[in-house]
Design a protein around this motif. Structure first.
Motif, PDB file in Angstrom:
ATOM      1  N   GLU A  22       0.819  -1.220   0.000  1.00  0.00           N
ATOM      2  CA  GLU A  22       0.000   0.000   0.000  1.00  0.00           C
ATOM      3  C   GLU A  22       0.849   1.263   0.000  1.00  0.00           C
ATOM      4  OE1 GLU A  22      -1.730  -0.856   4.191  1.00  0.00           O
ATOM      5  OE2 GLU A  22      -1.573   1.328   4.105  1.00  0.00           O
ATOM      6  N   THR A  30       3.539  -3.548  -5.622  1.00  0.00           N
ATOM      7  CA  THR A  30       2.251  -3.881  -5.000  1.00  0.00           C
ATOM      8  C   THR A  30       2.322  -5.163  -4.164  1.00  0.00           C
ATOM      9  OG1 THR A  30       1.647  -4.977  -7.051  1.00  0.00           O
ATOM     10  CG2 THR A  30       0.833  -2.724  -6.758  1.00  0.00           C
ATOM     11  N   THR A  32       2.868  -7.331  -1.021  1.00  0.00           N
ATOM     12  CA  THR A  32       2.861  -7.057   0.424  1.00  0.00           C
ATOM     13  C   THR A  32       4.109  -7.659   1.064  1.00  0.00           C
ATOM     14  OG1 THR A  32       1.734  -9.119   0.888  1.00  0.00           O
ATOM     15  CG2 THR A  32       0.326  -7.167   0.500  1.00  0.00           C
TER      16      THR A  32
END
Ligand code: DQA
Length: 148
Positions: A22, A30, A32
């Motif tokens: 984020e 993108t 995580t």
């Protein structure tokens, strides 16, 4: 320098990397942190390495992790985040534990703001991999696995 063959790697993610996915995706992608850690674990398994993986936002706590795991680890893979650019304390900790280390960055710190082009960590590392996104970490692991 003779280095014992690397089998056990301490992987440290520095500040703000808990927000991967984020956080500024144009700069950092993108994926995580959990996704990145899954990629790291898969590559480590392929290379026959055992990893311990931590993320911490605190400079002192990253240093504590280096101290705590220093007898276990053969080597260190570290993305020091913004500490890269000014943390002499983290640099000293890496020098103190005396393990081969590779510094990695998702973005290409050489092509961003002037203040990011300086790494005070690099001189105490065996290597640096930048600008390849999550693949920077995987290349870093391969560099450590190839050390002897
Ligand atoms: C980073 C680059 C640093 O300049 C920045 O402060 C980060 C991430 C990278 O992986 O590209 O937090 O280490």
């Amino acid at each position: 320098m003779t280095v014992r063959r690397v089998r056990r790697v301490l992987v440290l993610h520095g500040p703000n990397l808990n927000l991967l996915g984020e956080r500024e995706p144009a700069a950092y992608g993108t994926t995580t942190l959990a996704g990145l850690n899954a990629l790291i674990r898969r590559e480590a398994r392929r290379l026959g390495l055992t990893v311990r993986v931590f993320q911490d936002n605190g400079e002192g706590r990253l240093i504590d992790l280096l101290h705590r795991h220093r007898r276990w680890a053969d080597a260190v893979l570290i993305n020091p985040g913004a500490y890269t650019h000014y943390s002499y304390a983290l640099r000293d900790a890496l020098a103190a534990v005396g393990k081969p280390a590779v510094e990695v960055h998702l973005s290409d710190i050489r092509r961003r703001e002037a203040w990011r082009r300086v790494s005070v960590i690099k001189p105490v590392c065996a290597g640096q991999v930048v600008g390849k996104g999550t693949a920077s970490y995987l290349e870093g692991l391969r560099l450590l696995a190839a050390l002897r």
